[in-house]
Write an enzyme that holds these catalytic residues in place. Sequence first.
Site, PDB file in Angstrom:
ATOM      1  N   LYS A 160       0.841  -1.195   0.000  1.00 58.99           N
ATOM      2  CA  LYS A 160       0.000   0.000   0.000  1.00 58.99           C
ATOM      3  C   LYS A 160       0.877   1.246   0.000  1.00 58.99           C
ATOM      4  CE  LYS A 160      -1.856  -1.559   3.715  1.00 58.99           C
ATOM      5  NZ  LYS A 160      -2.668  -1.806   4.927  1.00 58.99           N
ATOM      6  N   THR A 232      -9.197   8.683   8.042  1.00 56.15           N
ATOM      7  CA  THR A 232      -8.376   7.576   7.546  1.00 56.15           C
ATOM      8  C   THR A 232      -8.093   6.516   8.612  1.00 56.15           C
ATOM      9  OG1 THR A 232      -6.393   8.887   8.061  1.00 56.15           O
ATOM     10  CG2 THR A 232      -7.240   9.007   5.803  1.00 56.15           C
ATOM     11  N   GLY A 234      -8.296   3.277  10.428  1.00 60.95           N
ATOM     12  CA  GLY A 234      -8.798   1.956  10.070  1.00 60.95           C
ATOM     13  C   GLY A 234      -8.774   1.663   8.579  1.00 60.95           C
TER      14      GLY A 234
END
Length: 504
Positions: A160, A232, A234
């Site tokens: 990510k 943002t 979690g």
Amino acid sequence: MTLEYLPVLTIAGSDSSGGAGIQADLKTFTVHGCYGASVTTALTAQNTTGVQAVHGVPPDFVMQQMSSVLDDVDVKAIKTGMLVDPVCVSTSGHVLLHPDAVDTLIDELFPLSDLITPNKAEAELLLKQRNLPSHIASLEDMINAARRLRTFGSQAVLLKGGHCIVSLEDVANVSSDNAQVIRDGLLDETSNILRIHGGNEQHVGSLAVDVLCTSDGRVTIFARTRLESTSTHGTGCTLSAALACQLARGIPVTEAVRLAAAYTHIGIETANPIGSGFGPLNHVHSIAPCLIAPRTKTNPYPLTSSLIRSSRVIWKEYVQHEFVVLLGKGTLPKENFLHFIKLSVSQYYARAYALLAAKSHEFAPILAAIDVVFSIIRESSMHIGYCAEWESPSLTAYGAFLIDAGLQGDPMKLMVALAAAAACLEEARAPNSWVQWEGNPYLKWMEDYSGDEYQKAVKAGLEMLESRAAADAPSLIRLADWKDVWERCTRLEKGFWDMAMNLD
């Protein structure tokens, strides 16, 4: 269509504020139509400003929870959070895994995993643990890191990139031999109608990019608009929970990542602020099955965008047709232009919009349709100034198609057909396009089509289309009908360009 209610298990910590951990996972499972079971590995005292305390659950009791669930429930997928996600370092920077456990994570759990989803900090920690190059500062670094992490034993790695700064140019420079690029939600060179009327130019200097490396060595880059948001908390939990649901249904991993990332992205963008720090996502934005994404600031025309994607090949041939390019450059032979003008379909457009007004039940859409009719009348006066109207078989066929769409029961078919027709010269307004304004013999005609009056009519049509779709969400069959109408109308419009270039 009813989806099977598949059991999915989360093994994670509890978040007392409800935005991450087991709480986020169970919300995500539910909205994806899955049955959520849970194993709690830790209790946390936390809120949107940070983690204040952690109380670990004894390992024996963690095992007992797992046995109780798995002995009884036919679980189709398992996701792990505050154990292996690998959540070693949270989005907010908190270390959630003891350093001594990292080797166990790599040696024993990764080989059992179908997919691991480390963020930048976690990937650097894992690579450093094995004395591998670990610094990640660019898209190329992300690709190399994902490939190295794949050697740790999992079937696939999704690295990510929320904390990496990547530009559209960086993505464009990636070789097609090196990676596949999925630009979900990003506008390309054939989407100027959306860029012009969206009112919010996408920031190409900073994208959110994730990198997937699968067991066959293939790399896929998922690029989308970076969001400036404090909602943002979690994010990682939500993404991996959505992935578990998609994989439980047998969705291939690349498509599963695309769908899960889109769900998470919209969750961030549609979230209402909660708490004084980094608040949670909106997990329930898709609680009702919806085939069209909700309208947002970065994607104000989701239906039109979907229609363009569904017919991308013929659409590109239409909006970048030789006729349009030569017209914009000012090199189109006059006889070709006059032949096109003779094929004026304006009368049919006006009749079609009048039908649309008759089918509307509120004053706002009626007024919008009538405004377009008047705009078409003004446009027709331009055409008459060039030559007398002349009917052709292609014109008759196209006009009949528009009127037939208007007479059918679903007024959205007519809206879709007219929206496709409205985009013919949007390329003239695109930055860095082929258009030459100075000295162009067709300057007056192009200025009329790119002027405020015509563009106001185009935007009114788009707004009417998107508002109606949002208020009356389509079924799978109905959406397929809209896509068919869009593609047929695009082909008919392209046919006018073709006839103009083939005078014989």
